[in-house]
Structures are given as C-alpha cells and as structure tokens.
Design a protein around this motif. Structure first.
Motif, PDB file in Angstrom:
ATOM      1  N   ILE A  39      33.280  26.563  39.673  1.00 56.39           N
ATOM      2  CA  ILE A  39      33.393  27.469  38.538  1.00 56.39           C
ATOM      3  C   ILE A  39      33.848  28.833  39.050  1.00 56.39           C
ATOM      4  CG2 ILE A  39      31.672  26.224  37.202  1.00 56.39           C
ATOM      5  CD1 ILE A  39      29.697  28.449  37.737  1.00 56.39           C
ATOM      6  N   HIS A  40      34.565  29.559  38.200  1.00 56.27           N
ATOM      7  CA  HIS A  40      35.066  30.873  38.608  1.00 56.27           C
ATOM      8  C   HIS A  40      34.388  31.964  37.780  1.00 56.27           C
ATOM      9  CE1 HIS A  40      37.501  30.570  34.987  1.00 56.27           C
ATOM     10  NE2 HIS A  40      38.248  29.600  35.488  1.00 56.27           N
ATOM     11  N   ILE A  41      34.710  33.206  38.086  1.00 48.88           N
ATOM     12  CA  ILE A  41      34.000  34.306  37.432  1.00 48.88           C
ATOM     13  C   ILE A  41      34.345  34.407  35.949  1.00 48.88           C
ATOM     14  CG2 ILE A  41      33.714  35.592  39.578  1.00 48.88           C
ATOM     15  CD1 ILE A  41      35.948  37.456  38.658  1.00 48.88           C
ATOM     16  N   ILE A  53      41.293  36.767  31.490  1.00 43.86           N
ATOM     17  CA  ILE A  53      42.539  36.325  32.101  1.00 43.86           C
ATOM     18  C   ILE A  53      42.405  36.308  33.620  1.00 43.86           C
ATOM     19  CG2 ILE A  53      44.055  37.042  30.224  1.00 43.86           C
ATOM     20  CD1 ILE A  53      44.401  39.694  31.541  1.00 43.86           C
ATOM     21  N   GLY A  54      43.354  35.623  34.261  1.00 42.25           N
ATOM     22  CA  GLY A  54      43.354  35.552  35.710  1.00 42.25           C
ATOM     23  C   GLY A  54      43.849  36.834  36.349  1.00 42.25           C
ATOM     24  N   THR A  55      43.818  36.881  37.665  1.00 44.33           N
ATOM     25  CA  THR A  55      44.174  38.101  38.389  1.00 44.33           C
ATOM     26  C   THR A  55      45.637  38.492  38.200  1.00 44.33           C
ATOM     27  OG1 THR A  55      44.573  36.770  40.381  1.00 44.33           O
ATOM     28  CG2 THR A  55      42.399  37.801  40.148  1.00 44.33           C
ATOM     29  N   ASP A  56      46.470  37.538  37.742  1.00 47.49           N
ATOM     30  CA  ASP A  56      47.891  37.847  37.525  1.00 47.49           C
ATOM     31  C   ASP A  56      48.238  38.034  36.053  1.00 47.49           C
ATOM     32  OD1 ASP A  56      47.631  35.277  36.619  1.00 47.49           O
ATOM     33  OD2 ASP A  56      49.188  34.419  37.907  1.00 47.49           O
ATOM     34  N   GLY A  57      47.216  38.048  35.171  1.00 49.02           N
ATOM     35  CA  GLY A  57      47.464  38.270  33.753  1.00 49.02           C
ATOM     36  C   GLY A  57      47.650  37.008  32.948  1.00 49.02           C
ATOM     37  N   ARG A  58      47.751  35.845  33.625  1.00 55.38           N
ATOM     38  CA  ARG A  58      47.843  34.568  32.908  1.00 55.38           C
ATOM     39  C   ARG A  58      46.435  34.005  32.696  1.00 55.38           C
ATOM     40  NH1 ARG A  58      51.890  30.999  36.424  1.00 55.38           N
ATOM     41  NH2 ARG A  58      50.684  31.945  38.122  1.00 55.38           N
ATOM     42  N   LYS A  59      46.352  32.868  32.002  1.00 54.49           N
ATOM     43  CA  LYS A  59      45.074  32.199  31.840  1.00 54.49           C
ATOM     44  C   LYS A  59      44.463  31.947  33.211  1.00 54.49           C
ATOM     45  CE  LYS A  59      43.114  27.776  30.315  1.00 54.49           C
ATOM     46  NZ  LYS A  59      43.404  26.447  29.732  1.00 54.49           N
ATOM     47  N   MET A  60      43.155  32.216  33.353  1.00 59.94           N
ATOM     48  CA  MET A  60      42.512  31.991  34.643  1.00 59.94           C
ATOM     49  C   MET A  60      42.409  30.494  34.909  1.00 59.94           C
ATOM     50  SD  MET A  60      38.889  33.401  36.231  1.00 59.94           S
ATOM     51  CE  MET A  60      39.444  35.097  36.331  1.00 59.94           C
ATOM     52  N   SER A  61      42.980  30.069  36.035  1.00 57.94           N
ATOM     53  CA  SER A  61      43.005  28.644  36.354  1.00 57.94           C
ATOM     54  C   SER A  61      43.249  28.461  37.842  1.00 57.94           C
ATOM     55  CB  SER A  61      44.124  27.942  35.570  1.00 57.94           C
ATOM     56  OG  SER A  61      44.343  26.637  36.042  1.00 57.94           O
ATOM     57  N   LYS A  62      42.545  27.501  38.446  1.00 51.87           N
ATOM     58  CA  LYS A  62      42.771  27.208  39.857  1.00 51.87           C
ATOM     59  C   LYS A  62      44.211  26.765  40.092  1.00 51.87           C
ATOM     60  CE  LYS A  62      39.610  25.045  42.279  1.00 51.87           C
ATOM     61  NZ  LYS A  62      39.111  26.058  43.215  1.00 51.87           N
ATOM     62  N   SER A  63      44.812  26.093  39.105  1.00 53.34           N
ATOM     63  CA  SER A  63      46.188  25.618  39.269  1.00 53.34           C
ATOM     64  C   SER A  63      47.180  26.764  39.378  1.00 53.34           C
ATOM     65  CB  SER A  63      46.579  24.687  38.113  1.00 53.34           C
ATOM     66  OG  SER A  63      46.535  25.372  36.883  1.00 53.34           O
ATOM     67  N   PHE A  64      46.841  27.929  38.828  1.00 52.27           N
ATOM     68  CA  PHE A  64      47.703  29.115  38.938  1.00 52.27           C
ATOM     69  C   PHE A  64      47.343  29.965  40.161  1.00 52.27           C
ATOM     70  CE2 PHE A  64      48.133  29.159  34.028  1.00 52.27           C
ATOM     71  CZ  PHE A  64      49.209  28.294  34.103  1.00 52.27           C
ATOM     72  N   SER A 120      42.344  32.568  40.122  1.00 48.62           N
ATOM     73  CA  SER A 120      40.921  32.622  39.799  1.00 48.62           C
ATOM     74  C   SER A 120      40.137  33.139  40.999  1.00 48.62           C
ATOM     75  CB  SER A 120      40.401  31.229  39.397  1.00 48.62           C
ATOM     76  OG  SER A 120      40.528  30.323  40.478  1.00 48.62           O
ATOM     77  N   VAL A 121      38.998  33.750  40.706  1.00 49.02           N
ATOM     78  CA  VAL A 121      38.062  34.168  41.754  1.00 49.02           C
ATOM     79  C   VAL A 121      36.874  33.221  41.634  1.00 49.02           C
ATOM     80  CG1 VAL A 121      36.669  36.041  42.692  1.00 49.02           C
ATOM     81  CG2 VAL A 121      38.838  36.557  41.537  1.00 49.02           C
ATOM     82  N   ASP A 122      36.779  32.262  42.543  1.00 51.96           N
ATOM     83  CA  ASP A 122      35.779  31.208  42.426  1.00 51.96           C
ATOM     84  C   ASP A 122      34.432  31.659  42.981  1.00 51.96           C
ATOM     85  OD1 ASP A 122      37.823  29.670  41.394  1.00 51.96           O
ATOM     86  OD2 ASP A 122      38.295  28.741  43.322  1.00 51.96           O
ATOM     87  N   ILE A 123      33.368  31.209  42.340  1.00 49.34           N
ATOM     88  CA  ILE A 123      32.020  31.619  42.717  1.00 49.34           C
ATOM     89  C   ILE A 123      31.729  31.289  44.181  1.00 49.34           C
ATOM     90  CG2 ILE A 123      29.550  31.243  42.280  1.00 49.34           C
ATOM     91  CD1 ILE A 123      30.885  32.808  40.067  1.00 49.34           C
ATOM     92  N   LEU A 124      32.176  30.115  44.650  1.00 47.69           N
ATOM     93  CA  LEU A 124      31.863  29.681  46.009  1.00 47.69           C
ATOM     94  C   LEU A 124      32.930  30.046  47.031  1.00 47.69           C
ATOM     95  CD1 LEU A 124      30.155  26.205  45.448  1.00 47.69           C
ATOM     96  CD2 LEU A 124      29.108  28.438  45.826  1.00 47.69           C
ATOM     97  N   MET A 125      33.924  30.842  46.644  1.00 49.92           N
ATOM     98  CA  MET A 125      34.845  31.383  47.644  1.00 49.92           C
ATOM     99  C   MET A 125      34.052  32.191  48.661  1.00 49.92           C
ATOM    100  SD  MET A 125      38.184  33.008  45.774  1.00 49.92           S
ATOM    101  CE  MET A 125      39.624  32.020  45.376  1.00 49.92           C
TER     102      MET A 125
END
Length: 393
Positions: A44-46, A216-227, A230-235
């Motif tokens: 899961i991400h933030i 939104i994600g760090t680049d302004g798009r939908k937050m998604s691991k595929s993009f 995302s900043v993931d909790i377990l990073m």
C-alpha cells in the motif's frame, strides 16, 4: 494536536452528516471508527493511507479504530473502479495478504487503540435465510446506480450477481460491528452509504461517513505503482526520501495538506510562494520527506535518510549502502540492467540508455550492445537514485 474543526476539514472531501459527527465528538463518548481493508492488495502507498492518517487523528482524541479484514469479500474482489471481473482469492491467499497488509497499516494507526475483526466472524455462519434477507433489502436499480456497475452494464461487459453482492456484504459489516463513523476514499462512497442505509432500515442509528480524497502521484498523474509515482509504505526510508524529492512542485500542497500538520494557511499559500520565489521548493520537499518518514519509520530513520540524500545528491558522493552483484562473464548492458532490477524490462532498459541515464564508473553508456566486463569493482548507476556495485573476477 489538531482541533475538531481542522480534523473535519483538512484532507477531507466530504462529511455525512457533519452535525452528527460534531455532536458525537462533543459528547465525550469513545467512538467506534470503521475501516474495511481489502487483503487482495499487497503493498500500500501513502495515497491508500490518507484515511488511516485521518483515523490516527481520531485515535489521539481517545477513539477506537475497528479494522475489518475483508476475508469474505476478498473472495469476490472489490469491483470499485474496475471494468472487468477480478479472480477470486483462496482463503489461504487472503490470510497471507491480510497479515502483510496489517504490517503496513500499523505503521500509521496505533495498534493499541485498534480492534481487528474478520468478516468470517459473521459471514462464516451466514445461512441462506440470512443471505436472502440481506439481498431483499437492496434493488437491482439501486446497485446499477453504482458508477462502475452501470458503466460495465451499459458497455455490455460481464457483470456477475456475485459482484453485485459486494456492497451489500460491506454494508452488513456495519450491522455486525455497530460503528459510529465509517471512513474511506471518495471511490468508496456508494458502498459506505449502503451501510448507512442498511443500518437505518434495521432500526439502528446510521453510521456517519468521512470521505478522504484520492491523492495524485508524485508526477501529477493517478498514484500507481505502474506509473512509478507512488511512495510505498514499505519503501526504505532512503527510497521514500528520494521519491518525495523527485515530485513536481505543483503537487506539494496536496501532500502537505494530507500528510503534514503545517498550518493550513501556509499550505494554501504555497503555490504563490513557489511562483514568486519567496520559498524554495527543494526546502519544502526536504521538510515533507522528513515529516512523512518520521511518521512511518521514526525520527532516526528520517534524519539518516536526509543525511544520505545530502551526501549522495547534493555532495555527489556514492551511497553508503548499495546492492552488490557478482559478474562472472561479459554481459550485455540491457540484460544486466534487467537482471540487477535497475530496469523492469528490456524496453525500459533501452529507454534509459536512450535518455542518457545509465552510467558505468561515471561514464555514460550510449549503446544497447555494450558489453560489461567482469573486472574488479564497478558502479552501475541509473538516474540519480539507483546504484549497483558489480563485483568482477
């Protein structure tokens, strides 16, 4: 500590019914706060955790979070936002995912003020009579008001009766645990309101609702691991820090509102302050990175991640800790990038080379056909944040 006004407005999309929530908070009685977790996810991400952070604020006021592990509905798969059916999970997969999920959840909320419940507690003994009684309280018209269901139905796509039951089962969770307030993202509004309606039908005081935004994600798009945004909790703390430092300036106010306690007036003034140059976006990102890592991994981890970032990216030193990979024979650079996980695929590896982002011992690699020889220690670098130490003969 935030005031009630701030808790109910900051990082909140909608409160249903706000007057009721205020009345409950002012009554001084500990409240039960419901959140269903979907153990079909792994990491899961933030963005997923915005609701968790909001609930932590309620915990600090003395209230109890009731986490419902959707071990029953996970075998259906949450249809929200999906344009196709999802494969059902086995019981074993659900339990394994749930444990991994909760390891992440408890980085945000306080486990000492959390009650964990499994749907199988009530659905495990749910006979056909009870199932018919539940289904009979909802109509097909009501279910087709669900945007995801309606779109799939109108497009002629497969829509199973089992999926139509998902909101009904989630609604019944509220009957089982009697929450005062249910939390969720704006995409869960239909399902959460179904619980409110069912409680009212069955003569119970209906739960109120707090909906949080989907950030939104760090680049302004939908937050998604595929993009990769995302900043993931377990990073690792270092990776979290680097990812936040790479975010676009325009998304900073969004993250500050939901993941910091900086005064809201300052947050709202950020776009203009960045535009006029009265504040350096780099400083805002460093402060945000420290704050998020402190919340998830502790003060020491935040300080270490910041020191490492300054050392590697501002002072241009190599990281103190990087993966080591043995190289026993000459290897094509594209294959090497994939095998060391510096690139997810050969296509991505070629794009990285084309973009000038691949370096060996500080020298840019410009050809897909480059052979990397197994000679001593060499540092293979992709972009500004990924390093691997190659160990040759």
């Amino acid at each position: 500590m935030l005031t009630i006004d701030e808790i109910l407005s900051r990082g909140v999309s909608e409160v249903i019914v706000e007057a009721n929530v205020r009345r409950k908070l002012n009554a001084g009685k500990p409240l039960r706060l419901k959140l269903g977790i979907d153990p079909t996810r792994s990491d899961i991400h933030i963005g997923h955790a915005v609701a968790l952070r909001k609930m932590r604020q309620f915990q600090e006021l003395g209230h109890t979070v009731v986490l419902i592990v959707g071990d029953w509905t996970a075998q259906i798969g949450d249809p929200t936002g999906r344009d196709e059916s999802r494969p059902r999970l086995t019981v074993e997969e659900t339990k394994s995912n749930a444990k991994y999920y909760m390891d992440q959840v408890f980085k945000v909320i306080d486990p000492a003020k959390t009650e964990v419940r499994w749907q199988s507690e009530w659905f495990g003994q749910f006979d056909l009579e009870k199932a018919f009684g539940l289904i009979g309280r909802f109509t097909v018209n009501q279910m087709l008001a669900h945007e995801t269901f309606r779109k799939r139905y109108e497009a002629g796509q497969q829509l199973t009766v089992l999926e139509l039951m998902y909101p009904m089962l989630q609604a019944y969770d509220s009957i089982a645990i009697k929450p005062d307030i249910e939390f969720g993202g704006t995409d869960q509004k239909f399902n959460i309101l179904a619980g409110r309606q069912l409680m009212e039908q069955m003569g119970m005081e209906p739960q109120d609702v707090i909906l949080v935004p989907l950030i939104i994600g760090t680049d302004g798009r939908k937050m998604s691991k595929s993009f990769n945004n995302s900043v993931d909790i377990l990073m690792s703390p270092n990776d979290k820090y680097g990812k936040i430092m790479s975010m676009g300036d325009d998304v900073l106010p969004v993250y500050y509102e939901v993941w910091s306690d900086a005064p809201l007036a300052e947050v709202k003034a950020m776009p203009e302050a960045i535009k006029t140059g009265s504040v350096n976006p780099r400083d805002l990102k460093m402060q945000l990175a420290r704050d998020i890592i402190r919340q998830l991994d502790g003060e020491a981890a935040a300080a270490e991640a910041e020191a490492e970032f300054i050392r590697v990216f501002q002072q241009r030193d190599l990281p103190t800790d990087m993966p080591e990979v043995a190289l026993s024979e000459a290897t094509n650079i594209v294959d090497l990038l994939v095998s060391t996980k510096l690139a997810a695929s050969k296509g991505e590896a070629r794009r990285l080379i084309d973009g000038g982002g691949v370096r060996l011992a500080g020298e840019k690699i410009g050809s897909y056909d480059s052979l990397i020889q197994p000679i001593g220690e060499q540092i293979l670098q992709v972009g500004r944040r990924k390093f691997v130490k190659l160990l040759g003969n």
